[in-house]
Each structure stands twice: as structure tokens, then as C-alpha cells.
Scaffold this motif. Structure first.
Motif, PDB file in Angstrom:
ATOM      1  N   TYR A  19      28.302  -7.130 -15.450  1.00 22.22           N
ATOM      2  CA  TYR A  19      29.652  -6.590 -15.232  1.00 22.22           C
ATOM      3  C   TYR A  19      30.427  -7.460 -14.253  1.00 22.22           C
ATOM      4  N   TRP A  79      31.977   0.545 -15.349  1.00 25.37           N
ATOM      5  CA  TRP A  79      30.950   1.534 -15.685  1.00 25.37           C
ATOM      6  C   TRP A  79      30.711   1.488 -17.187  1.00 25.37           C
ATOM      7  N   GLY A 157      22.643   3.991 -12.001  1.00 26.93           N
ATOM      8  CA  GLY A 157      23.841   4.539 -11.388  1.00 26.93           C
ATOM      9  C   GLY A 157      24.079   4.077  -9.960  1.00 26.93           C
ATOM     10  N   ARG A 160      24.672   0.346  -9.699  1.00 29.99           N
ATOM     11  CA  ARG A 160      26.016   0.082 -10.219  1.00 29.99           C
ATOM     12  C   ARG A 160      27.079   0.365  -9.133  1.00 29.99           C
ATOM     13  N   LEU A 161      26.897   1.534  -8.511  1.00 28.74           N
ATOM     14  CA  LEU A 161      27.850   1.958  -7.481  1.00 28.74           C
ATOM     15  C   LEU A 161      27.886   0.937  -6.342  1.00 28.74           C
ATOM     16  N   ASN A 164      29.513  -2.372  -7.594  1.00 33.11           N
ATOM     17  CA  ASN A 164      30.964  -2.169  -7.726  1.00 33.11           C
ATOM     18  C   ASN A 164      31.620  -2.086  -6.349  1.00 33.11           C
TER      19      ASN A 164
END
Ligand SMILES: [Zn+2]
Length: 584
Positions: A19, A79, A157, A160-161, A164
Motif C-alpha cells: 500500500y 485499507w 489490522g 495496517r493502522l 498508515n
């Protein structure tokens, strides 16, 4: 052999990426190719010597900061299941906004977002053009093709958080670092060229949309309407007998004062009005630079400053006129009254109406109708208003399509067109400026024809009513000056062409007499500086509607009120009627 090469190329093209990689690549792409308007502007300024120090470094820092700010937006969306559609939408928005900036010099601030949200279908359709599709293809196409078939490496999750969050943090640091490093050059540059603040694409349109949505949500919660109709009453003119007033208030659209021959324009754009006994006020300035900013403000009792700072919606001029007992009708030939006519009878030329339907073949094309359609069956529309109100007086608002752009060529009938060859596309920048002006001036001639037809119609009403007409445009228009087209530039730095609007008054003899207004005197005051703030008190004064919100000093006709029999003029020979009454 070929098959292997193809498969290898395909594998490379669709190889999984993180990402973060996708975010950074897309941000760089948008910063470079979604900000052509900004780069063109900055390079132009650099060439003029407006970025005297460290020009290359300044441009590089702006590029870096712009990419970093876009990375913040994308990182927030990074996401699974969200990223791909959101990124494609963002690319399409970027391409669309870029098209608007390049084709019309438009910037997307909160006012423009509200305009777009209140636009109707035909207005939107006018904006669709081959150039827009080219932008979609070139700006949104390649990165979408790169992104959509690709697998993005998903992580859990929390991870990822964290990623990000760090991307947002680092991007913000890079953006602020970039801006701070060139602050001493950037600050004066932005101060002198305020439009630069609005050109960062797609950050500014996205933030403007969020801010507008936030305001709308807060507005939803405070739905209470502020009343201003308490104490509204008909003045003594009504007790004196005589024909009741019939005022047509024409809300013009996109007309420029300096394109009216009445105001000294070199082309004969207003021959029909010139033959009437009208007064053209030459120094009227608008409240805003768009319909949505101006229209509610024109009818507001608290003027531009009050209207723009009001927390909740207020009742307006039409509510006051109706509360005083007059019959009010709003007739619309455009995208609606922006809430102004919410509590009074209203009709649209888009509604089926037999007397108008017969004329549609002649006056309508592609969903838009010329303003003269509003005159069809007007007697019947008035007769349908409540009789006890009509006996006191009638206020008819006609909301014009006027010179609404960019399709100026569709705003005049074939037998009205005088100037040309006019620009016959909505891609205004593709026409010579002179051809754009030709099409615009033809639309002014159509308005001249419409207004003189209104006056002629009012002439037929003199047996029943004391008629008059007041015409004011909502805002002006840029016609290629400074490379700008259309309108909606933030007021503080909008060119005068977008704010200087025509205002024309015609008073039948009976209305002049009953309102004690001296028309010859109005001619002498035609160059008085006026703004939309003067409209509210002027209409109230003309119709002798009394309310605590009337301000005599702002009534444009005050200097020309002769006073009624029995009232003594002051030294200047005039009687401030309502001031006298308010004091007694
Ligand atoms: Zn408008």
C-alpha cells in the motif's frame, strides 16, 4: 517466445505491491500531472520574476509538499477494499478539477462546492466536454490501469493502522518541512496571488467538500429559522386608495454592467430598454460572485456582512412582503431559488403549464428556455394568487437564465443575435475572446428584449395596478480577462467584471406617484455607489412596506422621495418619510 515475453510483462505489470508503494507512486503522479494549472501558473510567475530567489528550489519544495499532502489523503484511505475505489474516485476528481481550472480558470473553494452541489442537470451537461474526457483519460487512466489489476499486499489490522499512521506522520513532516524551507519566498507569493491557495489539486477540493459537508450537518441540526416578519405592515399609501402596486423584480443572471449600452458600452446591446423611460444605475456591486452566494444575500435584511456571518437561516424580503399582506410569486427559469422562495408561492418554467407549453418549440432547446417563456400566461398566473392579497398589491419575482455560461450561444434567439460569428461551444478557451464576447453580448440583447417585453406587459396592467420593474443581476462574469472565464472567484480577489452588475428601474406613472418617487431625480442619482445591500430597503421603500428592519439610509430611492401631501420637505427638498414616521 512472444507468449513468455507477454506473460512476463503482464506479471511485472500486475506484481503485488505494498500500500505504501501505491500511495507514494500515486501521490507523485497526482502532484505532477494533476496540478498542471498550478505548475503553469507558478512557471509563469517565475518567468515574470515573481519568484526572484531560489526559483528551482522553491518549485521543487512546492512539488514535494504537494505530493506529501496527497500522500496523507491516500494513506488515510489505505485499507483493503477501500483503497482501489477511493483512489480511482480521487483520480477522477483530480482530472475534473484540473479541467475546470485549465478551461475556465475556476478554483474549487467552499462556495464552488456548494454551487456544484446545487447545479441542475442541464448545467452539469454544459460542463461535459471532449476536453474533460481527455483529462479523465490522461490523468486518471494510466494510474487506474496500474492500480486496478494489481494485488496489494494486505497486512493485519493493527499493522495496517501503524503503517498508515506513520505514512501520515512522515508525509505531514515532509510537507511542513518543504513549506517552511521556502517560507520567506512562498508567503509574499501567496499573499500577492491568493488564487494559488486554492489551486492545490485534489487537496483543496477535497477539504472544501469536507468543510461544506460539515457545515451542512451542523446546519441540519440548527434548523431553526430566524424570523424577521414581526411588525411588517402596509404603510399609509395603501389607505390612500388608488391602484395597488404591481412590482416585477427581475433577478438577472451573469449580466455585466459594462456590457450594457445603457451604461456606456460601445456596442448596442440594449436598444429596446434605451427606448423606454427607464433609469439605469451604473455603479451596482453584487454581494457574491456566484448565484448561490448572491441570491439569498440579495433578499437578506442584514446585508452582505450579516448574511455571511449568520449562524442560522433568516426569513427574507419575500417573507416580509407576504407577512405585510401582499401577494408574492416567484417564477423561475433557472436552477431554483436557493431557498429564497421556500415560504412563498413559486413556479418554474420547467413545470407543465399549457400557455407556456405552446411556446416551448419556439423558445426552448436542449432543456433550457429563453426567459421570454416566463411571460407566457402571466395574467393567469397572477389571477391565481389569492384575491384579497392581490387587491393590496403583487410582487412577482422573475429569476432569469439570462447570460448563464458557458453556453452563452444558447441564451439568445436566432432573431435576437446581432454580433458574431459567436462562439458556439462551451470550450470557451478554444474560441477567440472576441467570439466569446459576441455570444455573451447576444445574450445581453436577449435580456434587453425580455426586460422590454416585461415593461410592455406591465403597461397592459395599468387599469388594475400601479406597475413597476426593478432588474438587478446576481453577479457578473469573466470573459477571458486575466485568462479567467465564468465566475465564482472568491470575492476578495475576484475581478470587478464578476461583481459590477446592471440595475435597471422602470416606474409607471402611478407607482411613481403613490411611492412619491421622482424619476427625474433618480436619473441624477444613477451613478450613486450601490450594492445588493441596498436592494432590501429599496423594495420596501418603493412598496411602502414598513418593518423595523427597514433602513432609510440604505434605500437607494431615498434621495428622490418627494414626500406625501402634508409632509414638509427638509432643506434639501426631500422628506425622509419613514424616518419621520419611525420617530413619531
Ligand atoms: Zn448566477
Amino acid at each position: 517466445m512472444l507468449d513468455t515475453a507477454y506473460r512476463r510483462a503482464l506479471a511485472a505489470w500486475t506484481a503485488p505491491r505494498s500500500y505504501l508503494t501505491a500511495t507514494l507512486l500515486l501521490s507523485a503522479w497526482i502532484a505532477l500531472f494533476g496540478n498542471i494549472a498550478l505548475w503553469t501558473k507558478l512557471l509563469g510567475l517565475a518567468r515574470q520574476g515573481s519568484i526572484p530567489h531560489q526559483t528551482a528550489l522553491t518549485l521543487a519544495a512546492i512539488l514535494l509538499a504537494s505530493a506529501a499532502i496527497t500522500a496523507v489523503l491516500l494513506a488515510l484511505l489505505a485499507w483493503p477494499r477501500v483503497f482501489k475505489p477511493a483512489a480511482v474516485v480521487l483520480l477522477l476528481v483530480t482530472a475534473t478539477v484540473q479541467h475546470m481550472m485549465l478551461a475556465y480558470g475556476t478554483v474549487i473553494d467552499q462556495g464552488m462546492v456548494r454551487n456544484v452541489l446545487q447545479t441542475n442537470f442541464t448545467e452539469l451537461r454544459d460542463q461535459l466536454s471532449p476536453d474533460l474526457f481527455v483529462q479523465w483519460l490522461l490523468v486518471a487512466g494510466p494510474p487506474s490501469l496500474w492500480l486496478l489489476p494489481r494485488r496489494l499486499i494486505a497486512s493485519g489490522g493493527w499493522r495496517r493502522l501503524l503503517v498508515n499512521g506513520m505514512t501520515v506522520g512522515v508525509s505531514l513532516a515532509v510537507a511542513s518541512g518543504g513549506i517552511l524551507s521556502i517560507y520567506t519566498t512562498l508567503a509574499p507569493l501567496v499573499r500577492n496571488h491568493m488564487e494559488l491557495r486554492f489551486m492545490l489539486n485534489p487537496t483543496v477540493p477535497v477539504l472544501s467538500t469536507l468543510a461544506t459537508a460539515g457545515k451542512a450537518l451542523r446546519g441540519e441540526r440548527s434548523k431553526a429559522l430566524v424570523g424577521i416578519t414581526a411588525g411588517a405592515a402596509l404603510g399609509p399609501q395603501y389607505a390612500a386608495g388608488g391602484a395597488p402596486p404591481l412590482l416585477v423584480l427581475v433577478v438577472g443572471e451573469t449580466a455585466r454592467a459594462d456590457h450594457f449600452a445603457l451604461n456606456g458600452y460601445g456596442r448596442d446591446t440594449t436598444p429596446r430598454l434605451a427606448a423606454k423611460d427607464i433609469v439605469s444605475f451604473t455603479q451596482m456591486r453584487s454581494c457574491g460572485t456566484s448565484t448561490l452566494a448572491s441570491l439569498p444575500c440579495m433578499f437578506s435584511s442584514i446585508g452582505k456582512a450579516g448574511y455571511e456571518s449568520q449562524k442560522a437561516e433568516h426569513e427574507n424580503l419575500l417573507d416580509v412582503l407576504q407577512a405585510a399582506g401582499l401577494a408574492v410569486l416567484w417564477l423561475d427559469n433557472q436552477a431554483g431559488c436557493k431557498g429564497v422562495c421556500a415560504r412563498v408561492p413559486n413556479a418554474s418554467t420547467a413545470d407543465p403549464y399549457p400557455p407556456a407549453d405552446a411556446l416551448r418549440a419556439q423558445l426552448c432547446a436542449d432543456g433550457d428556455c429563453l426567459d421570454r417563456l416566463m411571460l407566457a400566461g402571466l395574467d393567469a398566473r397572477i389571477a391565481a394568487l389569492p384575491a384579497e392579497r392581490r387587491r393590496r398589491g403583487v410582487v412577482l419575482v422573475m429569476h432569469q437564465m439570462g447570460s448563464h455560461g458557458p453556453a452563452y450561444y444558447r441564451r439568445s434567439a436566432a432573431d435576437t443575435k446581432t454580433f458574431g460569428p459567436e462562439c458556439r461551444t462551451t470550450e470557451l478557451a478554444q474560441c477567440p475572446v472576441a467570439a466569446v464576447v459576441d455570444a455573451f453580448d447576444n445574450s445581453i440583447r436577449e435580456t434587453d428584449r425580455f426586460l422590454s417585453d416585461v415593461i410592455d406587459w406591465l403597461g397592459t396592467q395599468q387599469k388594475t395596478y400601479a406597475p413597476g420593474m426593478l432588474y438587478v443581476s446576481d453577479h457578473g462574469e469573466s470573459l477571458g480577462e486575466f485568462g479567467l472565464y465564468l465566475h465564482g472567484v472568491p470575492y476578495a480577489f475576484a475581478p470587478d467584471a464578476q461583481k459590477h452588475v446592471p440595475m435597471v428601474a422602470w416606474l409607471g406613472r402611478a407607482l411613481g406617484e403613490r411611492s412619491a418617487t421622482d424619476t427625474a431625480c433618480l436619473h441624477k442619482h444613477r451613478a450613486d455607489p450601490l450594492t445588493h445591500d441596498n436592494l432590501y430597503p429599496t423594495v420596501l421603500g418603493l412598496l411602502d412596506v414598513q418593518t423595523p428592519t427597514y433602513r432609510i439610509a440604505q434605500d437607494a430611492f431615498t434621495p428622490c422621495r418627494n414626500g406625501l401631501p402634508g409632509e414638509t420637505p427638509d432643506v434639501a427638498g426631500r422628506v425622509p418619510l419613514r424616518a419621520v414616521r419611525a420617530a413619531s
